[in-house]
Design a protein around this motif. Sequence first.
Motif, PDB file in Angstrom:
ATOM      1  N   GLU A   1      38.354   6.624 -49.456  1.00 41.83           N
ATOM      2  CA  GLU A   1      39.498   5.922 -50.040  1.00 41.83           C
ATOM      3  C   GLU A   1      39.054   4.651 -50.750  1.00 41.83           C
ATOM      4  O   GLU A   1      39.570   4.309 -51.819  1.00 41.83           O
ATOM      5  CB  GLU A   1      40.510   5.599 -48.936  1.00 41.83           C
ATOM      6  CG  GLU A   1      41.864   5.116 -49.447  1.00 41.83           C
ATOM      7  CD  GLU A   1      41.901   3.618 -49.710  1.00 41.83           C
ATOM      8  OE1 GLU A   1      42.766   3.163 -50.478  1.00 41.83           O
ATOM      9  OE2 GLU A   1      41.043   2.880 -49.147  1.00 41.83           O
ATOM     10  N   GLU A   2      38.084   3.943 -50.167  1.00 40.60           N
ATOM     11  CA  GLU A   2      37.565   2.729 -50.795  1.00 40.60           C
ATOM     12  C   GLU A   2      36.983   3.052 -52.173  1.00 40.60           C
ATOM     13  O   GLU A   2      37.220   2.332 -53.148  1.00 40.60           O
ATOM     14  CB  GLU A   2      36.480   2.107 -49.909  1.00 40.60           C
ATOM     15  CG  GLU A   2      36.968   1.506 -48.608  1.00 40.60           C
ATOM     16  CD  GLU A   2      37.325   0.035 -48.720  1.00 40.60           C
ATOM     17  OE1 GLU A   2      37.337  -0.494 -49.851  1.00 40.60           O
ATOM     18  OE2 GLU A   2      37.596  -0.583 -47.676  1.00 40.60           O
TER      19      GLU A   2
ATOM     20  N   ARG B   1      39.706   4.134 -54.742  1.00 43.00           N
ATOM     21  CA  ARG B   1      40.472   2.966 -55.200  1.00 43.00           C
ATOM     22  C   ARG B   1      39.640   2.114 -56.150  1.00 43.00           C
ATOM     23  O   ARG B   1      40.173   1.563 -57.127  1.00 43.00           O
ATOM     24  CB  ARG B   1      40.923   2.164 -53.981  1.00 43.00           C
ATOM     25  CG  ARG B   1      41.713   0.908 -54.301  1.00 43.00           C
ATOM     26  CD  ARG B   1      42.552   0.437 -53.118  1.00 43.00           C
ATOM     27  NE  ARG B   1      41.912   0.682 -51.846  1.00 43.00           N
ATOM     28  CZ  ARG B   1      41.088  -0.157 -51.237  1.00 43.00           C
ATOM     29  NH1 ARG B   1      40.763  -1.294 -51.831  1.00 43.00           N
ATOM     30  NH2 ARG B   1      40.585   0.128 -50.044  1.00 43.00           N
TER      31      ARG B   1
ATOM     32  N   CYS C   1      35.962   0.020 -43.270  1.00 45.42           N
ATOM     33  CA  CYS C   1      36.561   0.560 -44.492  1.00 45.42           C
ATOM     34  C   CYS C   1      38.047   0.803 -44.272  1.00 45.42           C
ATOM     35  O   CYS C   1      38.457   1.274 -43.220  1.00 45.42           O
ATOM     36  CB  CYS C   1      35.903   1.891 -44.866  1.00 45.42           C
ATOM     37  SG  CYS C   1      34.177   1.769 -45.344  1.00 45.42           S
TER      38      CYS C   1
ATOM     39  N   PRO D   1      32.790  -1.070 -53.429  1.00 48.86           N
ATOM     40  CA  PRO D   1      33.742  -1.563 -52.431  1.00 48.86           C
ATOM     41  C   PRO D   1      33.136  -2.643 -51.546  1.00 48.86           C
ATOM     42  O   PRO D   1      31.943  -2.613 -51.220  1.00 48.86           O
ATOM     43  CB  PRO D   1      34.077  -0.309 -51.621  1.00 48.86           C
ATOM     44  CG  PRO D   1      33.860   0.818 -52.576  1.00 48.86           C
ATOM     45  CD  PRO D   1      32.686   0.398 -53.408  1.00 48.86           C
ATOM     46  N   ARG D   2      33.959  -3.593 -51.135  1.00 49.20           N
ATOM     47  CA  ARG D   2      33.473  -4.741 -50.376  1.00 49.20           C
ATOM     48  C   ARG D   2      32.682  -4.364 -49.122  1.00 49.20           C
ATOM     49  O   ARG D   2      31.637  -4.982 -48.862  1.00 49.20           O
ATOM     50  CB  ARG D   2      34.640  -5.656 -49.989  1.00 49.20           C
ATOM     51  CG  ARG D   2      34.181  -6.866 -49.176  1.00 49.20           C
ATOM     52  CD  ARG D   2      35.330  -7.752 -48.741  1.00 49.20           C
ATOM     53  NE  ARG D   2      34.823  -8.837 -47.906  1.00 49.20           N
ATOM     54  CZ  ARG D   2      34.632  -8.759 -46.610  1.00 49.20           C
ATOM     55  NH1 ARG D   2      34.908  -7.627 -45.970  1.00 49.20           N
ATOM     56  NH2 ARG D   2      34.156  -9.780 -45.917  1.00 49.20           N
TER      57      ARG D   2
ATOM     58  N   LEU E   1      35.731   5.336 -46.214  1.00 52.66           N
ATOM     59  CA  LEU E   1      34.853   5.088 -47.350  1.00 52.66           C
ATOM     60  C   LEU E   1      35.309   5.843 -48.594  1.00 52.66           C
ATOM     61  O   LEU E   1      35.241   5.315 -49.714  1.00 52.66           O
ATOM     62  CB  LEU E   1      33.418   5.483 -46.996  1.00 52.66           C
ATOM     63  CG  LEU E   1      32.358   5.203 -48.068  1.00 52.66           C
ATOM     64  CD1 LEU E   1      32.368   3.736 -48.482  1.00 52.66           C
ATOM     65  CD2 LEU E   1      30.981   5.607 -47.556  1.00 52.66           C
TER      66      LEU E   1
ATOM     67  N   ASP F   1      35.304   3.519 -40.259  1.00 53.84           N
ATOM     68  CA  ASP F   1      36.643   3.643 -40.828  1.00 53.84           C
ATOM     69  C   ASP F   1      37.608   2.800 -40.013  1.00 53.84           C
ATOM     70  O   ASP F   1      37.367   2.517 -38.832  1.00 53.84           O
ATOM     71  CB  ASP F   1      37.106   5.098 -40.802  1.00 53.84           C
ATOM     72  CG  ASP F   1      36.224   6.017 -41.627  1.00 53.84           C
ATOM     73  OD1 ASP F   1      35.461   5.510 -42.477  1.00 53.84           O
ATOM     74  OD2 ASP F   1      36.300   7.242 -41.414  1.00 53.84           O
TER      75      ASP F   1
END
Length: 222
Positions: free
Chosen positions: A141-142, A145, A135, A212-213, A139, A102
């Motif tokens: 939140e990723e 989103r 992240c 997520p990336r 993670l 994080d």
Amino acid sequence: MATTRQADDSPAEALDGHLGGNAASIRATARALAKVESAVAVVLVEGISDQIALETAAVGRGRDLEAERVVIVPIGGAHAIGHFLTRLAPLGPGVRLAGLCDVREEALFRRGLEAALVGSPRARSDMERLGFYVCVKDLEEELLRALGAARVEALYDSQGDLRSFRSFQSQPAWRGREPEAQMWRFLRSNSRRNQRYARLLVEAAVARDSLPRPLDALLTVV
């Protein structure tokens, strides 16, 4: 018994049975460490929910990490990164190291990498060159989103959790807050829920091709 055997197979299966929370995390770490001697790549993550997310993402991309000898090790918190990097050092340069953390733990990971002589990252780009991804903010939140509030709410509904979420939204401390913030706290307020949705949210993200990336990039380097 079948339930016991499933609990030994994977973190996700353990959570679907009787084992969860700290007990699941401890067992997941022990299982992972038992495999590192034969690994070609070891991925260090903060907790079991990160491990479940990565394993689920790999399956969604058609990969078999066990067959590829890629081991994901939940380290029980970012404070332990230096200890685990030092412990894995005897594996030698033939084993690829990577990791996920994080944003609030980024400095801990940087210091751990430097202390273990893995590298001297001064910026996030330096960490990524070493195979370690961050992240923002974490993670959960990723993933929230990537999917958007409406899809996450629909997922809660499909899992029978929407009523509990509505009750949570009505609590004075969270009433009137942004839906994404409410969803984030709802996930984080219960370890079993957080670990279960690590799989469900990633499956939904893979289905939409919106992984997520940090997860996507990490899977690319191992």
